[in-house]
Scaffold this active site. Structure first.
Site, mmCIF file in Angstrom:
data_model
loop_
_atom_site.group_PDB
_atom_site.id
_atom_site.type_symbol
_atom_site.label_atom_id
_atom_site.label_comp_id
_atom_site.label_asym_id
_atom_site.label_seq_id
_atom_site.Cartn_x
_atom_site.Cartn_y
_atom_site.Cartn_z
ATOM 1 C CG PHE A 152 0.942 0.514 5.026
ATOM 2 C CD1 PHE A 152 2.218 0.213 5.488
ATOM 3 C CD2 PHE A 152 -0.148 0.158 5.811
ATOM 4 C CE1 PHE A 152 2.399 -0.448 6.710
ATOM 5 C CE2 PHE A 152 0.027 -0.500 7.029
ATOM 6 C CZ PHE A 152 1.310 -0.809 7.476
ATOM 7 C CE LYS A 204 4.901 3.814 6.882
ATOM 8 N NZ LYS A 204 4.165 5.026 6.814
ATOM 9 C CB CYS A 260 8.493 7.463 3.670
ATOM 10 S SG CYS A 260 6.997 8.391 4.029
#
Ligand code: UDX
Ligand code: UDX
Length: 430
Positions: A152, A204, A260
């Site tokens: 993370f 995630k 991301c």
């Protein structure tokens, strides 16, 4: 614990270094021989605050090594992390060829029990595929466990995030692997959440999509603020003070970028679709992000009218502050869109210029932020670098042809800028 990390990028290099820092013996493996040679020579290929010192310290202590041999990594380590890229494909789905290839490569050299940990962001059920692949290529002769351990960390604060995680997610059904993972993470003193493989993988994508949703939400609210004369900063403060909401990730601006959020959102949308659910909420999150950038560009166009041959200065190229990463950066997108309309762009970024040069060679790159202002008709703040707050804005203005200032990150104080004489535009603040 003896650990190998396959893939020495932002995620792999920082994870490996932090594991070494807490006392584990780490071998970082990468198939890019040049990158390995660079690291072996003591040079760091990425900019990340605090990383260089930590790497030097742990290399000197003999706890951190670099190699291009996956065999060496697997032979010497009980735990092998996979941190290779999982790039998007044109239809939004995730390209898993590197993961599959690395799983085969690990299997080919595995001779005794190993824990294979996936740290790359992957679609739910990838762990099952990795398990099948390793079983197939070891012909069932070697014992192993596959674990999902999503990362993370945020670029720009990666070392701090890794050293002090809010939580560590470990997805596995194996007690043996759980015990090993707990030993690895025990020094970090963070809560360790053990889940099944699928849930860990899903956490995630669900977490990143939610964070992107928060940003798009406040960006949509910023439009209403502009229409009604309210101030989005105040609205965000008021909302964020509610513990159930939280102030973090409510900074309005020209939108999220990076390697991301855009990719993970497309991936999660596609994963849901493949499973039979049309996750329209996520599509809207991406759409708001696209609109936000275009609204900003329209504001520049409305002010300057025709952009062709206009000199425009851009402060910031990285996708966020404190990083040299320009991949999927909204700042870079903006530059490209303005160039397409014929604008002459001057730009400066404290760390991102080297990487930007190969993608957008036609920018006039400046050595200092102050140089960007010379002879421009407008200045654009495109990345939230704190140091831009402290520029001598009076002197900046004196170098410009006309004093138009577009703050795409709400970094500056509107009143102060207007007092200096700027025609100042920001997001959701009239
Ligand atoms: C990571 C994760 O792996 C990705 O899933 C997540 O979504 C974002 O962060 P990142 O660390 O940013 O990716 O990737 P990158 O900086 O491109 O580094 C990956 C490294 O893996 C590169 O150094 C590349 O040379 C290496 N690599 C790639 C291998 O060693 N073997 C391969 O087969 C492919
Ligand atoms: C993100 C996640 O935060 C991290 O947990 C995950 O491991 C990887 O993806 P990263 O992309 O490195 O991290 O940076 P982040 O700080 O999340 O910023 C992403 C983008 O959102 C940047 O473009 C940033 O400018 C933008 N952003 C962030 C906003 O526009 N507003 C905000 O309030 C926060």
């Amino acid at each position: 614990m003896k650990i190998a990390i396959v893939g020495t990028g932002y995620v792999g290099l920082v994870s490996g270094t932090c594991f070494a820092e807490v006392g584990h013996e780490v071998i970082c493996v990468d198939n890019d021989k040049k990158k390995v040679a660079t690291l072996q020579a003591g040079q760091i290929p990425i900019y990340e605050p605090g990383l260089e010192d930590l790497i030097k310290k742990n290399v000197a202590a003999g706890r951190l090594k670099f190699t291009d041999s996956i065999k060496e990594g697997v032979e010497k380590s009980l735990v092998v992390f996979i941190a290779v890229p999982t790039p998007p494909q044109p239809d939004g789905s995730v390209d898993l060829t590197y993961i599959e290839k690395v799983a085969r490569e690990i299997a080919a050299v595995m001779t005794e029990y190993r824990v294979i940990v996936d740290k790359s962001t992957v679609p739910v059920k990838t762990g099952d595929r990795v398990t099948q692949t390793i079983a197939r290529y070891t012909q069932g002769k070697v014992e192993f466990d596959v674990v999902s351990n999503p990362e993370f960390l945020r670029e720009g604060s990666a070392v701090a995030d890794l050293m002090n995680p809010d939580r560590v997610v470990v997805g596995t059904d194996s007690e043996r692997a759980t015990a090993i993972m707990k030993e690895i993470y025990e020094p970090f003193k963070a809560p360790i959440m053990v889940t099944d493989l699928n849930s860990a993988e899903l956490i995630k994508h669900a977490a990143n999509s939610f964070l992107a949703l928060k940003i798009s939400y406040i960006n949509a609210v910023s439009i209403i603020c502009e229409m009604s004369g309210a101030n989005v900063d105040m609205v965000a403060e008021g909302m964020g003070a509610d513990k159930r909401i939280g102030r973090a990730f409510l900074n309005a601006g020209i939108g999220y970028g990076g390697s991301c959020f855009p990719k993970d959102l497309s991936a999660f949308t596609k994963i849901s679709e493949d499973l039979g659910y049309d996750f329209r909420l996520l599509k809207e999150v991406s759409e708001i992000n696209r609109i936000q950038k275009n609204r900003f560009l329209k504001q520049i166009r409305d002010t300057l009218w025709v952009l062709k041959d206009k000199k425009i200065g851009v402060l910031g190229l990285a996708f966020k502050g404190n990083t040299d990463d320009v991949r999927s950066s909204v700042a870079m997108d903006l530059v490209e869109l303005m160039q397409r309309e014929g604008a002459i762009v001057r730009a400066y970024d404290p760390q991102g210029m080297e990487k930007a040069k190969s993608l957008l060679p036609n920018i006039v790159y400046c050595n200092k932020a102050e140089e960007v202002a010379e002879g421009v008709e407008a200045l654009v703040v495109a990345t939230e670098w704190n140091e831009f707050k402290d520029l001598d804005w009076k002197s900046m203005k004196s170098k410009m042809i006309s004093p138009h200032l577009f703050d795409g990150r709400n970094l500056l104080d509107p009143q102060k800028m207007r007092d200096i004489g700027f025609d100042y535009y920001s997001i959701g603040r009239s």
